[in-house]
Write a protein that holds these residues in place. Structure first.
Motif, PDB file in Angstrom:
ATOM      1  N   LYS A   1      -0.717   1.405   0.413  1.00 39.58           N
ATOM      2  CA  LYS A   1      -2.179   1.539   0.355  1.00 39.58           C
ATOM      3  C   LYS A   1      -2.816   0.255  -0.174  1.00 39.58           C
ATOM      4  O   LYS A   1      -3.840  -0.196   0.338  1.00 39.58           O
ATOM      5  CB  LYS A   1      -2.547   2.724  -0.535  1.00 39.58           C
ATOM      6  CG  LYS A   1      -4.060   2.953  -0.703  1.00 39.58           C
ATOM      7  CD  LYS A   1      -4.304   4.166  -1.578  1.00 39.58           C
ATOM      8  CE  LYS A   1      -5.782   4.335  -1.889  1.00 39.58           C
ATOM      9  NZ  LYS A   1      -6.599   4.528  -0.671  1.00 39.58           N
ATOM     10  N   TYR A   2      -2.202  -0.327  -1.203  1.00 41.44           N
ATOM     11  CA  TYR A   2      -2.735  -1.560  -1.770  1.00 41.44           C
ATOM     12  C   TYR A   2      -2.681  -2.691  -0.751  1.00 41.44           C
ATOM     13  O   TYR A   2      -3.630  -3.481  -0.615  1.00 41.44           O
ATOM     14  CB  TYR A   2      -1.950  -1.945  -3.028  1.00 41.44           C
ATOM     15  CG  TYR A   2      -2.659  -2.961  -3.890  1.00 41.44           C
ATOM     16  CD1 TYR A   2      -3.482  -2.558  -4.928  1.00 41.44           C
ATOM     17  CD2 TYR A   2      -2.503  -4.329  -3.666  1.00 41.44           C
ATOM     18  CE1 TYR A   2      -4.146  -3.481  -5.730  1.00 41.44           C
ATOM     19  CE2 TYR A   2      -3.153  -5.255  -4.455  1.00 41.44           C
ATOM     20  CZ  TYR A   2      -3.979  -4.831  -5.478  1.00 41.44           C
ATOM     21  OH  TYR A   2      -4.640  -5.754  -6.260  1.00 41.44           O
TER      22      TYR A   2
ATOM     23  N   LEU B   1      -5.535  -5.677  -0.171  1.00 43.22           N
ATOM     24  CA  LEU B   1      -5.214  -7.001   0.365  1.00 43.22           C
ATOM     25  C   LEU B   1      -5.755  -7.199   1.773  1.00 43.22           C
ATOM     26  O   LEU B   1      -5.896  -8.338   2.225  1.00 43.22           O
ATOM     27  CB  LEU B   1      -3.697  -7.222   0.363  1.00 43.22           C
ATOM     28  CG  LEU B   1      -2.990  -7.195  -1.001  1.00 43.22           C
ATOM     29  CD1 LEU B   1      -1.497  -7.435  -0.816  1.00 43.22           C
ATOM     30  CD2 LEU B   1      -3.598  -8.220  -1.954  1.00 43.22           C
ATOM     31  N   LYS B   2      -6.023  -6.086   2.467  1.00 39.26           N
ATOM     32  CA  LYS B   2      -6.499  -6.128   3.856  1.00 39.26           C
ATOM     33  C   LYS B   2      -5.500  -6.866   4.759  1.00 39.26           C
ATOM     34  O   LYS B   2      -5.888  -7.523   5.740  1.00 39.26           O
ATOM     35  CB  LYS B   2      -7.874  -6.805   3.957  1.00 39.26           C
ATOM     36  CG  LYS B   2      -8.938  -6.238   3.030  1.00 39.26           C
ATOM     37  CD  LYS B   2      -9.342  -4.841   3.419  1.00 39.26           C
ATOM     38  CE  LYS B   2     -10.507  -4.337   2.571  1.00 39.26           C
ATOM     39  NZ  LYS B   2     -10.841  -2.919   2.857  1.00 39.26           N
ATOM     40  N   ALA B   3      -4.229  -6.750   4.445  1.00 38.04           N
ATOM     41  CA  ALA B   3      -3.197  -7.410   5.256  1.00 38.04           C
ATOM     42  C   ALA B   3      -3.055  -6.692   6.593  1.00 38.04           C
ATOM     43  O   ALA B   3      -3.027  -5.468   6.660  1.00 38.04           O
ATOM     44  CB  ALA B   3      -1.865  -7.407   4.509  1.00 38.04           C
TER      45      ALA B   3
ATOM     46  N   ALA C   1       1.453 -10.783   4.432  1.00 42.27           N
ATOM     47  CA  ALA C   1       1.915 -10.155   3.192  1.00 42.27           C
ATOM     48  C   ALA C   1       3.387  -9.802   3.351  1.00 42.27           C
ATOM     49  O   ALA C   1       3.839  -9.474   4.449  1.00 42.27           O
ATOM     50  CB  ALA C   1       1.104  -8.902   2.877  1.00 42.27           C
ATOM     51  N   LEU C   2       4.126  -9.883   2.248  1.00 42.40           N
ATOM     52  CA  LEU C   2       5.543  -9.518   2.256  1.00 42.40           C
ATOM     53  C   LEU C   2       5.792  -8.542   1.129  1.00 42.40           C
ATOM     54  O   LEU C   2       5.561  -8.855  -0.044  1.00 42.40           O
ATOM     55  CB  LEU C   2       6.416 -10.760   2.061  1.00 42.40           C
ATOM     56  CG  LEU C   2       7.899 -10.503   1.709  1.00 42.40           C
ATOM     57  CD1 LEU C   2       8.606  -9.748   2.816  1.00 42.40           C
ATOM     58  CD2 LEU C   2       8.625 -11.827   1.419  1.00 42.40           C
ATOM     59  N   PHE C   3       6.246  -7.325   1.480  1.00 44.14           N
ATOM     60  CA  PHE C   3       6.680  -6.397   0.452  1.00 44.14           C
ATOM     61  C   PHE C   3       8.188  -6.524   0.290  1.00 44.14           C
ATOM     62  O   PHE C   3       8.938  -6.439   1.262  1.00 44.14           O
ATOM     63  CB  PHE C   3       6.344  -4.941   0.802  1.00 44.14           C
ATOM     64  CG  PHE C   3       6.843  -3.988  -0.259  1.00 44.14           C
ATOM     65  CD1 PHE C   3       6.093  -3.761  -1.403  1.00 44.14           C
ATOM     66  CD2 PHE C   3       8.087  -3.375  -0.145  1.00 44.14           C
ATOM     67  CE1 PHE C   3       6.570  -2.924  -2.407  1.00 44.14           C
ATOM     68  CE2 PHE C   3       8.571  -2.540  -1.146  1.00 44.14           C
ATOM     69  CZ  PHE C   3       7.806  -2.308  -2.280  1.00 44.14           C
TER      70      PHE C   3
ATOM     71  N   LYS D   1       2.014 -18.883   3.000  1.00 45.77           N
ATOM     72  CA  LYS D   1       0.803 -18.703   2.198  1.00 45.77           C
ATOM     73  C   LYS D   1       0.444 -17.241   1.947  1.00 45.77           C
ATOM     74  O   LYS D   1      -0.569 -16.953   1.299  1.00 45.77           O
ATOM     75  CB  LYS D   1      -0.386 -19.377   2.899  1.00 45.77           C
ATOM     76  CG  LYS D   1      -0.206 -20.854   3.189  1.00 45.77           C
ATOM     77  CD  LYS D   1      -0.081 -21.674   1.918  1.00 45.77           C
ATOM     78  CE  LYS D   1      -0.012 -23.166   2.227  1.00 45.77           C
ATOM     79  NZ  LYS D   1       0.174 -23.977   0.993  1.00 45.77           N
ATOM     80  N   GLY D   2       1.216 -16.312   2.453  1.00 43.88           N
ATOM     81  CA  GLY D   2       0.860 -14.893   2.328  1.00 43.88           C
ATOM     82  C   GLY D   2       1.010 -14.364   0.908  1.00 43.88           C
ATOM     83  O   GLY D   2       1.420 -15.066  -0.018  1.00 43.88           O
TER      84      GLY D   2
END
Length: 380
Positions: free
Chosen positions: A169-170, A175-177, A232-234, A255-256
């Motif tokens: 969700k975040y 983050l709007k990724a 973004a990378l989780f 840069k993510g």
């Protein structure tokens, strides 16, 4: 000892006032603050988790909370002291069964805080269940641990079935990724959490990868992340791998936003990743220090630092067991006591459902800013 632990009076005094150490077999009718039989007073609780090795900090933060709870209890029961027995697993599941047997064989141990990690919990908890020895984990978050029918298993925090969706969700809402990448370390904890995030992010995931614990060269993974165009990378895993991973990604120009979970919420991550850690988002079903300011002040007075990941949960887990001892419970009767426990702790209302899961669950987001991990609020 520098702290007088004055905060504990409003928080746990009522629980501790249930009675002092009871007589053997749970009869508290003749027990007083310095009473009770010697057999019932000569008891221990165990701390089971990594106290040495690459993930030692997480175990030490919990142990500090446990020691704070013991200090508070033993001040109130000077002639009926409870001792701590440490079981240093180094976070290694292969060591867990042997340590579990050691704890089980020590008949003075009436309850365990831990195991701290999901992998070692999976290996040790069947033995604890067979022996009837209660475990309250302040940090093991794999959801499947509660699905084994273990009557002695309790968890003092939310599991990854809560943390995973909160992280997803975040990533999506805050983050709007639009191009998230998901990676894990193949551990019981890391893969389990990453799989939940993968499921919740769904078709938005632009790539997946798995690394191994103790790995140091992440060049292949860096290439995959950059080629995917990920914003973004989780990462599901622990800080020893997270630090070189993000450092190598930043060195390669990625840069993510790096998003991790409670297994990385440790100052060692920042110390090892240096400036590459800046901006990292960390999710955790653990409360920030400002949620329990009196506990935080007492912790800092004793240890010279703010409470860290799962210190409060360690305190609460130990307090439940100590309240059981104060009520005259032994190993045989502690399970039912914990099952019916319902009191306010320093982190939350301490109550469990039928599977041993915490009935009060919150997940918080943290951010690395200027070399520190700071809370950015609860993920609703």
């Amino acid at each position: 000892m520098r702290s007088t632990l004055k905060f504990a009076v409003p928080i746990v005094a009522a629980a501790l006032a249930l009675g002092a150490c009871g007589t053997k077999g749970g009869d508290t009718s003749s027990a007083g603050a310095s009473g009770g039989s010697q057999a019932a007073c000569d008891l221990k609780i165990g701390m089971f988790g990594a106290l040495t090795g690459p993930n030692a900090n997480l175990g030490i933060y919990i142990q500090n909370g446990v020691n704070l709870a013991l200090d508070d209890y033993n001040k109130k029961h000077p002639n009926c002291q409870v001792k701590l027995e440490n079981y240093d697993s180094q976070g290694d599941p292969t060591q867990a069964p042997g340590l579990a047997k050691k704890a089980i064989d020590d008949k003075k141990v009436v309850g365990i805080v831990g195991p701290a990690f999901s992998g070692e919990s999976k290996a040790a908890d069947p033995l604890f269940n067979e022996a009837g020895l209660v475990t309250i984990t302040p940090s093991a978050t794999n959801p499947k641990l509660a699905d084994n029918g273990w009557k002695t298993f309790f968890r003092a925090l939310g599991n990854d079935a809560t943390q995973g969706p909160a992280a997803a969700k975040y990533i999506k809402d805050t983050l709007k990724a639009t191009k998230p990448f998901v990676m894990d370390d193949a551990s019981e904890y890391g893969k389990g959490l990453a799989d939940i995030v993968r499921q919740d992010l769904g078709s938005a995931v632009v790539g997946n990868d798995t690394i191994q614990q103790k790995q140091t060269d992440f060049s292949a993974s860096v290439t995959k992340v950059k080629a995917s165009g990920a914003d973004a990378l989780f990462y599901g895993g622990y800080s020893p791998e997270a630090a070189p991973l993000i450092k190598q990604l930043r060195d390669a120009g990625w840069k993510g936003t790096f998003v991790v979970a409670d297994g990385v919420k440790d100052q060692s991550f920042i110390d090892n990743a240096k400036t590459a850690a800046e901006g990292t988002i960390i999710t955790c079903p653990c409360v920030p220090a400002d949620v329990a300011p009196e506990f935080a002040a007492a912790y800092k007075a004793k240890f010279g630092q703010d409470p860290n990941t799962y210190s409060g949960e360690g305190y609460d887990s130990a307090t439940i067991l100590l309240d059981g001892i104060a009520a005259g419970k032994t190993r045989a009767t502690m399970v039912d006591f914990v099952k019916s426990y319902d009191k306010k702790g320093v982190t939350k209302q301490l109550k469990f459902d039928a599977k041993g899961e915490s009935a009060d669950i919150k997940v918080y987001a943290y951010k690395v800013e200027n070399g520190k991990i700071v809370s950015v609020g609860e993920i609703k």
